[in-house]
Design an enzyme around this catalytic site. Sequence first.
Site, PDB file in Angstrom:
ATOM      1  N   MET A  30       3.469  14.154 -10.652  1.00  0.00           N
ATOM      2  CA  MET A  30       3.266  15.589 -10.457  1.00  0.00           C
ATOM      3  C   MET A  30       1.870  15.979 -10.958  1.00  0.00           C
ATOM      4  O   MET A  30       1.623  17.140 -11.281  1.00  0.00           O
ATOM      5  CB  MET A  30       4.358  16.374 -11.184  1.00  0.00           C
ATOM      6  CG  MET A  30       5.744  16.065 -10.616  1.00  0.00           C
ATOM      7  SD  MET A  30       6.940  17.381 -10.822  1.00  0.00           S
ATOM      8  CE  MET A  30       7.038  17.475 -12.580  1.00  0.00           C
ATOM      9  N   GLY A  31       0.968  14.987 -11.013  1.00  0.00           N
ATOM     10  CA  GLY A  31      -0.406  15.272 -11.416  1.00  0.00           C
ATOM     11  C   GLY A  31      -0.552  15.404 -12.921  1.00  0.00           C
ATOM     12  O   GLY A  31       0.299  14.939 -13.675  1.00  0.00           O
ATOM     13  N   LEU A  33      -2.777  13.843 -14.629  1.00  0.00           N
ATOM     14  CA  LEU A  33      -2.708  12.400 -14.881  1.00  0.00           C
ATOM     15  C   LEU A  33      -3.264  12.021 -16.250  1.00  0.00           C
ATOM     16  O   LEU A  33      -4.219  12.626 -16.739  1.00  0.00           O
ATOM     17  CB  LEU A  33      -3.482  11.654 -13.780  1.00  0.00           C
ATOM     18  CG  LEU A  33      -2.961  11.904 -12.356  1.00  0.00           C
ATOM     19  CD1 LEU A  33      -3.834  11.168 -11.337  1.00  0.00           C
ATOM     20  CD2 LEU A  33      -1.511  11.480 -12.210  1.00  0.00           C
ATOM     21  N   HIS A  37       0.200   7.369 -16.684  1.00  0.00           N
ATOM     22  CA  HIS A  37       0.180   7.124 -15.233  1.00  0.00           C
ATOM     23  C   HIS A  37      -0.659   5.866 -14.923  1.00  0.00           C
ATOM     24  O   HIS A  37      -0.276   5.064 -14.076  1.00  0.00           O
ATOM     25  CB  HIS A  37      -0.427   8.323 -14.484  1.00  0.00           C
ATOM     26  CG  HIS A  37       0.389   9.579 -14.609  1.00  0.00           C
ATOM     27  ND1 HIS A  37       0.001  10.646 -15.380  1.00  0.00           N
ATOM     28  CD2 HIS A  37       1.580   9.927 -14.067  1.00  0.00           C
ATOM     29  CE1 HIS A  37       0.911  11.604 -15.297  1.00  0.00           C
ATOM     30  NE2 HIS A  37       1.872  11.202 -14.512  1.00  0.00           N
ATOM     31  N   GLY A 149       7.915   5.683 -15.369  1.00  0.00           N
ATOM     32  CA  GLY A 149       7.817   5.466 -16.810  1.00  0.00           C
ATOM     33  C   GLY A 149       9.184   5.545 -17.478  1.00  0.00           C
ATOM     34  O   GLY A 149      10.049   6.320 -17.059  1.00  0.00           O
ATOM     35  N   SER A 187       2.573  12.604 -22.087  1.00  0.00           N
ATOM     36  CA  SER A 187       3.239  13.441 -21.098  1.00  0.00           C
ATOM     37  C   SER A 187       2.236  14.482 -20.629  1.00  0.00           C
ATOM     38  O   SER A 187       1.382  14.916 -21.417  1.00  0.00           O
ATOM     39  CB  SER A 187       4.425  14.143 -21.768  1.00  0.00           C
ATOM     40  OG  SER A 187       4.824  15.244 -20.994  1.00  0.00           O
ATOM     41  N   SER A 188       2.380  14.899 -19.367  1.00  0.00           N
ATOM     42  CA  SER A 188       1.473  15.930 -18.857  1.00  0.00           C
ATOM     43  C   SER A 188       1.640  17.205 -19.673  1.00  0.00           C
ATOM     44  O   SER A 188       0.686  17.976 -19.838  1.00  0.00           O
ATOM     45  CB  SER A 188       1.787  16.204 -17.392  1.00  0.00           C
ATOM     46  OG  SER A 188       1.686  14.995 -16.675  1.00  0.00           O
TER      47      SER A 188
HETATM   48  O1  PAF Z   1       8.378  12.044 -13.325  1.00  0.00           O
HETATM   49  C1  PAF Z   1       7.794  12.810 -12.517  1.00  0.00           C
HETATM   50  O2  PAF Z   1       6.580  13.046 -12.623  1.00  0.00           O
HETATM   51  C2  PAF Z   1       8.590  13.469 -11.411  1.00  0.00           C
HETATM   52  O3  PAF Z   1       9.881  13.745 -11.839  1.00  0.00           O
HETATM   53  C3  PAF Z   1       8.590  12.667 -10.109  1.00  0.00           C
HETATM   54  C4  PAF Z   1       9.280  11.331 -10.272  1.00  0.00           C
HETATM   55  C5  PAF Z   1       7.173  12.459  -9.628  1.00  0.00           C
HETATM   56  C6  PAF Z   1       9.344  13.445  -9.037  1.00  0.00           C
HETATM   57  O4  PAF Z   1       8.770  14.693  -8.803  1.00  0.00           O
END
Ligand code: PAF
Length: 282
Positions: A30-31, A33, A37, A149, A187-188
Amino acid sequence: MEILKTKKTLQDFIERQKEMGKRIGFAPTMGALHNGHLSLYKAAREENDLVISSIFVNPTQFNNLEDLEKYPRDTQKDISILEKSGLVDAVYLPQVEDIYPEKTESKKYDYDGLENEMEGKSRPGHFDGVGTVVEELFRQVQPNNAYFGEKDFQQLAIIKKMTEKKHLPVTIKGIPIYRAENGLALSSRNQRLTEERRNESKIIFETLEKTKEWFKNLSVSEIKKKVKDVFEHQNNMELEYFLIADEHTLKEISQKEEGKSYRAFIVVNVDDVRLIDNMHLE
Ligand code: PAF
């Protein structure tokens, strides 16, 4: 790096890669990053010919509009992180209508009860939203392997279950939690913490490490009491839940049994940021 902005451009790209017999590793995100990631992309790089990531803030997995609105978004920054990393061949940036051509709503999933534990109780509907977007992304990207993750351990278990039940031809790979130097799981959402709070939040990791020790000699209820005490003495933190669960069923336990494997799960709210973490217990 290819930047694929629509479902059509993605489909053309995938078709060409499949014709060349390329094995695709995929990490949906979900960006916002971060190094967590990048650890997914590194694993994907080692095991596939081609690495694809997606960036899509999936509205149906947020059960709180404020959380959705506050979710950090900076696509240009994410693209430059991806380009600098040299780990990703293509990034897919779908629009809402590429994922939800009709209504922006989740399908219903039965994950054999995994959805009723922990985050499923705290965030009703969340895992239907996750299942919907991940299934759709798998159908569009057609990866051989997909990387998630272990920080969201329940999500990982649920995605494995969904993939198995839908007979999707993709292998799900769980990647160990990437931690900051002080132990805080990356975490974002951490971006929303001040440096002071980020420092204080190392107590979450430290408590999980202590749990590992306590688990050798103490009962589950004694451990729960100790963890509760730790957070009662923290000014800016509120313990939402702490529990020990069977690693396979994700059901909370009150007593250990021989031959089973267990994991501790914790959620702590620091100011208004919800931090989640877990640790395997020997
Ligand atoms: O973990 C995440 O970032 C989200 O839940 C995912 C797996 C990209 C689904 O939107």
